[in-house]
Motif scaffolding. Structure first.
Motif, PDB file in Angstrom:
ATOM      1  N   ALA A  98      51.210  35.004  98.859  1.00 35.84           N
ATOM      2  CA  ALA A  98      51.326  36.105  99.611  1.00 35.84           C
ATOM      3  C   ALA A  98      52.808  36.650  99.458  1.00 35.84           C
ATOM      4  O   ALA A  98      53.243  37.567  99.221  1.00 35.84           O
ATOM      5  N   THR A  99      53.650  35.447  99.666  1.00 37.61           N
ATOM      6  CA  THR A  99      55.031  35.941  99.652  1.00 37.61           C
ATOM      7  C   THR A  99      55.497  36.054  98.167  1.00 37.61           C
ATOM      8  O   THR A  99      56.215  37.071  97.959  1.00 37.61           O
ATOM      9  N   LEU A 100      54.934  35.599  97.276  1.00 35.90           N
ATOM     10  CA  LEU A 100      55.378  36.017  95.807  1.00 35.90           C
ATOM     11  C   LEU A 100      54.892  37.242  95.308  1.00 35.90           C
ATOM     12  O   LEU A 100      55.422  38.021  94.666  1.00 35.90           O
ATOM     13  N   GLY A 101      53.488  37.251  95.837  1.00 34.37           N
ATOM     14  CA  GLY A 101      52.962  38.495  95.409  1.00 34.37           C
ATOM     15  C   GLY A 101      53.816  39.783  96.062  1.00 34.37           C
ATOM     16  O   GLY A 101      53.712  40.821  95.302  1.00 34.37           O
ATOM     17  N   ALA A 102      54.452  39.812  97.063  1.00 38.48           N
ATOM     18  CA  ALA A 102      54.899  40.837  97.858  1.00 38.48           C
ATOM     19  C   ALA A 102      56.181  40.897  97.018  1.00 38.48           C
ATOM     20  O   ALA A 102      56.667  42.179  96.618  1.00 38.48           O
ATOM     21  N   TRP A 103      56.895  40.023  96.535  1.00 38.53           N
ATOM     22  CA  TRP A 103      58.173  39.886  95.583  1.00 38.53           C
ATOM     23  C   TRP A 103      57.758  40.920  94.320  1.00 38.53           C
ATOM     24  O   TRP A 103      58.507  41.533  93.621  1.00 38.53           O
ATOM     25  N   PHE A 104      56.821  40.215  93.615  1.00 46.70           N
ATOM     26  CA  PHE A 104      56.226  40.839  92.585  1.00 46.70           C
ATOM     27  C   PHE A 104      55.957  42.354  92.535  1.00 46.70           C
ATOM     28  O   PHE A 104      56.175  43.243  91.788  1.00 46.70           O
ATOM     29  N   SER A 105      55.248  42.774  93.546  1.00 46.21           N
ATOM     30  CA  SER A 105      55.042  44.185  93.824  1.00 46.21           C
ATOM     31  C   SER A 105      56.363  44.958  94.232  1.00 46.21           C
ATOM     32  O   SER A 105      56.336  46.130  93.726  1.00 46.21           O
ATOM     33  N   LEU A 141      50.253  42.882 101.496  1.00 41.01           N
ATOM     34  CA  LEU A 141      50.838  41.479 101.352  1.00 41.01           C
ATOM     35  C   LEU A 141      51.632  41.256 102.693  1.00 41.01           C
ATOM     36  O   LEU A 141      51.687  39.955 102.994  1.00 41.01           O
ATOM     37  N   LEU A 142      52.673  42.133 102.712  1.00 44.63           N
ATOM     38  CA  LEU A 142      53.357  41.998 103.873  1.00 44.63           C
ATOM     39  C   LEU A 142      52.507  41.628 104.986  1.00 44.63           C
ATOM     40  O   LEU A 142      52.891  41.049 106.058  1.00 44.63           O
ATOM     41  N   ALA A 143      51.152  42.449 105.223  1.00 49.37           N
ATOM     42  CA  ALA A 143      50.452  42.454 106.543  1.00 49.37           C
ATOM     43  C   ALA A 143      49.929  40.850 106.407  1.00 49.37           C
ATOM     44  O   ALA A 143      49.580  40.344 107.528  1.00 49.37           O
ATOM     45  N   VAL A 144      49.598  40.344 105.276  1.00 49.34           N
ATOM     46  CA  VAL A 144      49.195  39.007 105.014  1.00 49.34           C
ATOM     47  C   VAL A 144      50.270  37.806 105.726  1.00 49.34           C
ATOM     48  O   VAL A 144      49.751  37.109 106.505  1.00 49.34           O
ATOM     49  N   ILE A 145      51.416  38.071 105.267  1.00 45.12           N
ATOM     50  CA  ILE A 145      52.488  37.364 105.645  1.00 45.12           C
ATOM     51  C   ILE A 145      52.536  37.363 107.139  1.00 45.12           C
ATOM     52  O   ILE A 145      52.543  36.314 107.916  1.00 45.12           O
ATOM     53  N   ALA A 146      52.923  38.567 107.784  1.00 41.78           N
ATOM     54  CA  ALA A 146      52.937  38.835 109.189  1.00 41.78           C
ATOM     55  C   ALA A 146      51.527  38.372 109.853  1.00 41.78           C
ATOM     56  O   ALA A 146      51.892  37.611 110.985  1.00 41.78           O
TER      57      ALA A 146
END
Length: 248
Positions: A98-105, A141-146
């Motif tokens: 999730a964290t990596l996906g947020a950066w890639f997005s 993705l930020l929502a998943v992390i939160a």
């Protein structure tokens, strides 16, 4: 059917041991392919007759954007494995993805906006379905992390994040086919080798394909390293981790 091998592969200890052998090779291939792709893309791609040198930005953008679509399916599969088979390694993978996906997005949006500022004359267009759906993926993705950070119970957090990841997979389909379903500003998907020159010719697609390989390797290496750190944190009381830390 004997699923013992499946559970052994999902063991944090086995994963840590196997990736210790894989990492040197993966990192070596990643560095070589990434360096070659960047040098090729940024220095040797000729200007396109319409887009000029902005096609060099597209090499990076296309590779990162395509790779960013893999995160929600990966998280959904990992979440399902966690819920069905209770394999905690899968939950570690989903959490770090999730964290990596947020950066890639984010990089996808940034490079796309940089290209659009030149070709479209604007950094952003709210009427474009692909841009908005990619932004929605970033926020999901930020929502998943939160959500993961807000819940103390790992089992409940894994279940909630797995369900949210399935919703994210629906958005991935929207991102993929938005340029076909709606009349958008974003250019449609172009088949490789559609022409012999320009942004559809081999002088563009060959370094782009190499960049795709490099970015996927970067994703793999980053996910392995972050998951290994997660293993050491969660298994810090295990005997094998104590012995590993003592040896190092």
């Amino acid at each position: 059917m004997n699923w013992t091998w499946f559970h052994q592969l999902g063991s944090p200890k086995s994963f840590y041991a196997l990736t210790s052998q894989w990492l040197p090779w993966l990192v070596t291939v990643m560095v070589i392919s990434m360096t070659a792709a960047l040098v090729w893309a940024l220095l040797y791609i000729p200007p396109d007759y319409q887009q000029g040198y902005t096609t060099r930005i597209l090499v990076i953008h296309v590779a990162v954007a395509g790779t960013s679509l893999a995160f929600f399916p990966l998280m959904a599969v990992a979440g399902t494995i966690t819920l069905v088979w209770r394999i905690k390694l899968a939950d570690m993978v989903a959490r770090n993805a999730a964290t990596l996906g947020a950066w890639f997005s984010f990089v996808t949006l940034a490079t796309g906006s940089l290209w659009g500022s030149v070709m479209w004359g604007t950094w952003w267009e709210w009427t474009d379905a692909r841009l908005v759906s990619m932004l929605f993926q970033f926020f999901l993705l930020l929502a998943v992390i939160a959500l993961r950070s807000a819940m103390d119970d790992n089992d409940k957090a894994a279940k909630a994040c797995a369900l949210l990841s399935i919703v994210g997979c629906i958005n991935v389909v929207i991102i993929k086919y938005s340029v076909e379903w709606w009349n958008v500003l974003h250019q449609p998907n172009s088949p490789v080798g559609m022409s012999n020159s320009g942004a559809n010719g081999p002088e563009f697609w060959l370094p782009t394909l190499l960049m795709v390989v490099a970015v996927y390797l970067f994703l793999t290496v980053s996910l392995i390293l972050s998951t290994r750190n997660e293993i050491l944190h969660r298994e810090r009381k295990a005997q094998w981790v104590r012995e590993l830390l003592a040896a190092s």
